[in-house]
Write a protein that holds these residues in place. Structure first.
Motif, PDB file in Angstrom:
ATOM      1  N   TYR A   1      -1.975  57.318  61.036  1.00 26.41           N
ATOM      2  CA  TYR A   1      -0.978  58.135  61.733  1.00 26.41           C
ATOM      3  C   TYR A   1      -0.302  59.123  60.789  1.00 26.41           C
ATOM      4  CZ  TYR A   1      -1.151  54.795  65.688  1.00 26.41           C
ATOM      5  OH  TYR A   1      -1.527  54.009  66.747  1.00 26.41           O
ATOM      6  N   GLN A   2      -0.045  58.681  59.565  1.00 24.39           N
ATOM      7  CA  GLN A   2       0.701  59.510  58.622  1.00 24.39           C
ATOM      8  C   GLN A   2      -0.162  60.561  57.931  1.00 24.39           C
ATOM      9  OE1 GLN A   2       3.158  57.316  55.827  1.00 24.39           O
ATOM     10  NE2 GLN A   2       3.559  55.690  57.322  1.00 24.39           N
TER      11      GLN A   2
ATOM     12  N   THR B   1       2.787  59.532  66.239  1.00 25.60           N
ATOM     13  CA  THR B   1       1.538  58.966  65.724  1.00 25.60           C
ATOM     14  C   THR B   1       0.611  60.005  65.104  1.00 25.60           C
ATOM     15  OG1 THR B   1       0.640  59.138  67.957  1.00 25.60           O
ATOM     16  CG2 THR B   1       1.543  56.994  67.298  1.00 25.60           C
TER      17      THR B   1
ATOM     18  N   ASN C   1       0.513  63.253  62.184  1.00 28.55           N
ATOM     19  CA  ASN C   1       1.177  64.067  61.173  1.00 28.55           C
ATOM     20  C   ASN C   1       1.454  65.460  61.747  1.00 28.55           C
ATOM     21  OD1 ASN C   1       0.995  66.184  58.898  1.00 28.55           O
ATOM     22  ND2 ASN C   1       1.289  64.276  57.761  1.00 28.55           N
TER      23      ASN C   1
ATOM     24  N   ALA D   1       3.806  54.054  66.481  1.00 29.97           N
ATOM     25  CA  ALA D   1       4.241  54.391  65.126  1.00 29.97           C
ATOM     26  C   ALA D   1       5.391  53.481  64.716  1.00 29.97           C
ATOM     27  CB  ALA D   1       4.662  55.852  65.060  1.00 29.97           C
TER      28      ALA D   1
ATOM     29  N   GLN E   1      -1.223  52.644  60.625  1.00 27.01           N
ATOM     30  CA  GLN E   1      -0.037  53.413  60.268  1.00 27.01           C
ATOM     31  C   GLN E   1      -0.359  54.472  59.208  1.00 27.01           C
ATOM     32  OE1 GLN E   1       2.831  53.210  61.962  1.00 27.01           O
ATOM     33  NE2 GLN E   1       1.830  51.651  63.229  1.00 27.01           N
ATOM     34  N   GLN E   2      -1.245  54.139  58.270  1.00 25.92           N
ATOM     35  CA  GLN E   2      -1.659  55.130  57.270  1.00 25.92           C
ATOM     36  C   GLN E   2      -2.449  56.262  57.921  1.00 25.92           C
ATOM     37  OE1 GLN E   2      -2.835  53.219  53.269  1.00 25.92           O
ATOM     38  NE2 GLN E   2      -2.856  51.502  54.709  1.00 25.92           N
TER      39      GLN E   2
ATOM     40  N   THR F   1       6.710  55.001  59.636  1.00 24.06           N
ATOM     41  CA  THR F   1       5.847  56.137  59.954  1.00 24.06           C
ATOM     42  C   THR F   1       6.636  57.264  60.600  1.00 24.06           C
ATOM     43  OG1 THR F   1       3.828  54.815  60.124  1.00 24.06           O
ATOM     44  CG2 THR F   1       3.881  56.865  61.374  1.00 24.06           C
TER      45      THR F   1
ATOM     46  N   GLN G   1       6.839  61.026  59.102  1.00 26.46           N
ATOM     47  CA  GLN G   1       6.480  62.242  59.847  1.00 26.46           C
ATOM     48  C   GLN G   1       7.609  63.266  59.792  1.00 26.46           C
ATOM     49  OE1 GLN G   1       3.518  61.643  59.988  1.00 26.46           O
ATOM     50  NE2 GLN G   1       2.753  60.630  61.836  1.00 26.46           N
TER      51      GLN G   1
END
Length: 648
Positions: free
Chosen positions: A498-499, A90, A92, A27, A495-496, A31, A35
């Motif tokens: 992960y979020q 990593t 949400n 992450a 990254q998107q 990110t 989170q």
């Protein structure tokens, strides 16, 4: 050999734990900050979901891995056993909580004489004890997971024969395992009933055969079929885990349900039905069991906001009608139900919980609908509406209304499309260049690949992954071999992912990243020879017509008669003006050729394009001008394999 070729029409994907196929990135600083911000805005925890998701647990599988007869693993109930503690950077934090509840698996008691098997597939199988046997609702996605679920039921509760199977709707995860729980010979003998909503077979063919290949490829992204469960990989589907592997099967219904309030006594148990077409599926129904005071909401109410237009592709659903059916359910069943369950997620217990769950989701879909239309009528485009529209706190603070599966962003766009279509009335968007040409021009206008890369890196450093993806997607479409652009776009997508709070958004971002790094691999498909074999011939021929290549056909005209000897069916095939029409029960008086044989050989001819001489050796008979048959076969596109999504 012919049987093996027919089986090549497809099989499902599986969620089976194992090592990651590539080294994912950690992450980013942005990110991690996102989170923490998401965690600060979560609803208060009241413990109800933790209670309801585990209540009634009886037993689970002794061996966590479900396998085919050949020993191939198709499902692992412990694929998420590694989850513990606080959410990693990593994932949400809202999705982490949600998956922690969804990962529970086994046989659970619902109410008197009713149980559910959960966590053995993306969907749940509901079990009702009849006078002499079991009534099963939604027998999972594939043969082997359904068989494992039934074994668990019989081993735990005592063996009983299956007397009826009910399909709540026309999606494969609600009927595909039917041959794992019943024998079709028993259905034909009248020993087992197959009950489904009206138009079930038409809609099953439309989704799984007519458009099944494209949907299957897109479903691979939506459900993360190529991803491994893990902190940097797949985190379920928002309404379940993943999609089971193995054979999707189908036995045609013997009883159609067509109106709300209709009742049936099945193996001594009275069932009452609510028809909810054009909601989560074009053909769908809910089931109420009066003796158990239990309402099965199929899939119009789950533990998440659902999809008005699922990203894998489907017919756009009617959000206004969806809210209306939920309101009808409150009025018809709210005061009569002490338990409510669905074919995904976990149940809820208590009359007030039933009414609150249904009415809360009713308000969510109605708010989405009404506010999208309000902003649409002010002249806002679907992208502008998606950026602006958010649920009010009274709706947003109910965990079951959160967007683990559907989201306000893509649902508002779907509602816009339902009313106005894809065009936003901006003429620049009426006839734009196709993606590759537009991307090439855009990259050139910016100043070339190096400048696009520099701007994208700057955007990523600032945490603006949406803009970096936009830039880098253009670079990759302009030059798919640009390794730096591909790698950076994969990082931006990751990254998107992960979020994302939505499990399927996460899957789509991470699947695209995987494809960019490793190339396209095998895809989930909802097609199988068993499913195709169960679809009416008329619908199959309509599907064949969608693969007719006008350039390969040229200006030829063809007149063929097909005789399906094993079904006592006849079809008149007319090809002209680059169009194929089929008419069941009719025949040309002077056909160019007549083709006769069992329908399985026609499937091999039209779907797999096995040479005509080979099929004749297997029993297909051709009278007349055989070249007309060969011309038609040659003019059909082959069954396509996985296609590119993240690149041209």
């Amino acid at each position: 050999m012919l049987k093996q070729a027919l089986m090549a029409l497809g099989c499902g994907g599986a969620v089976v734990s194992g090592p990651a196929a590539f080294a994912a990135m950690p992450a980013s600083v942005s990110t991690v900050a996102a989170q923490k911000e998401a965690a600060n805005h979560l609803p208060a925890e009241d413990g109800r979901d933790a209670d309801f998701s585990g209540r009634g647990f009886i037993a689970t599988l002794a061996d966590p891995v479900i396998k085919t007869k050949d020993g191939k693993p198709v499902w692992d109930v412990d694929a998420y056993a590694w989850m513990n503690g606080a959410s990693p950077d990593t994932v949400n934090p809202s999705l982490w909580r949600h998956m922690g509840l969804l990962r529970k698996h086994g046989l659970f008691a619902l109410s008197e004489g009713m149980w559910q098997v959960r966590g053995l597939d993306v969907s749940n199988m509901t079990v009702i004890k009849g006078q002499t046997g079991w009534i099963l609702i939604d027998p999972l996605t594939t043969r082997d997971t359904a068989a494992a679920a039934l074994r668990l039921v019989n081993e735990t509760l005592g063996p009983r024969p299956v007397r009826a199977v009910i399909y709540s709707h026309s999606h494969a995860d609600h009927f595909g395992g039917v041959r794992g729980v019943v024998d079709e010979n028993d259905v034909k003998a009248g020993m087992v009933q197959i009950i489904a909503p009206a138009h079930f077979m038409d809609e099953t063919a439309s989704e799984n055969v007519m458009a099944g290949l494209a949907m299957g490829r897109r479903a691979n992204y939506q459900f993360g079929g190529s991803l491994t469960p893990g902190p940097q990989g797949q985190m379920g589907s928002g309404i379940g885990k993943g999609v089971a592997g193995g054979d999707i099967t189908l036995i045609a219904p013997t009883i159609d349900i067509s109106k709300t309030g209709e009742t049936r006594v099945v193996d001594g148990i009275t069932l009452e039905f609510q028809m909810v077409p054009d909601t989560e599926a074009p053909a769908e129904m809910n089931i109420y069991v009066p003796a158990a005071r239990t309402f099965l909401a199929a899939e119009i109410a789950t533990c998440s906001l659902h999809n008005i237009l699922t990203p894998r592709g489907a017919k756009v659903r009617d959000a206004h009608a969806w809210a209306g059916y939920l309101n009808e359910a409150v009025n018809l069943f709210g005061d009569r139900s002490d338990t409510i369950a669905s074919s995904h997620c976990w149940p809820r217990f208590g009359r007030e919980e039933v009414k609150g769950w249904l009415s809360g989701q009713r308000d969510n879909y109605r708010y989405l609908h009404d506010q999208t239309v309000r902003l649409m009528n002010k002249g806002m485009t679907q992208v502008e509406i998606a950026e602006k529209l958010r649920p009010p706190p009274a709706i947003a603070n109910q965990w079951f209304n959160k967007g683990y599966y559907g989201t306000y962003s893509h649902n508002s766009k779907a509602i816009y499309q339902y009313y106005l279509g894809w065009y936003d009335a901006v003429p620049a968007n009426l006839n734009p260049h196709p993606p590759e040409i537009r991307a090439t021009k855009l990259v050139a206008a910016i100043g070339g690949a190096s400048k696009v890369l520099a701007k994208a890196k700057k955007a990523m450093a600032a945490g603006d992954y949406r803009w970096s993806s936009d830039l880098l997607n253009s670079l990759v479409f302009a030059d798919p071999k640009n390794s730096k652009g591909r790698a950076l776009l994969a990082d931006s997508y990751e990254q998107q992912g992960y979020q994302a709070e939505s499990a399927i958004w996460r899957n789509m971002f991470l699947s695209a990243a995987r494809d960019l790094r490793e190339g396209v691999k095998a895809s989930i498909t909802t097609q199988s020879i068993d499913l195709i074999s169960a679809v009416p011939t008329e619908l199959l021929l309509d599907s064949v017509a969608t693969r007719l290549d006008p350039l390969a056909l040229g200006d030829r005209s063809l007149e063929l008669n097909f005789n399906f000897t094993d079904r006592n069916e006849q079809a008149k095939i007319s090809v002209g003006n680059a169009v194929m029409f089929s008419e069941m029960g009719k025949a040309h008086t002077a056909p160019g050729a007549t083709v006769s044989g069992p329908r399985q050989l026609f499937l091999a001819l039209m779907f797999l394009k096995i040479p005509l001489t080979q099929l004749e050796a297997a029993g297909l008979r051709v009278e007349g001008d055989r070249s007309q048959v060969e011309i038609l076969q040659a003019a059909l596109d082959p069954m396509p394999g996985p296609f590119n999504i993240a690149e041209p």
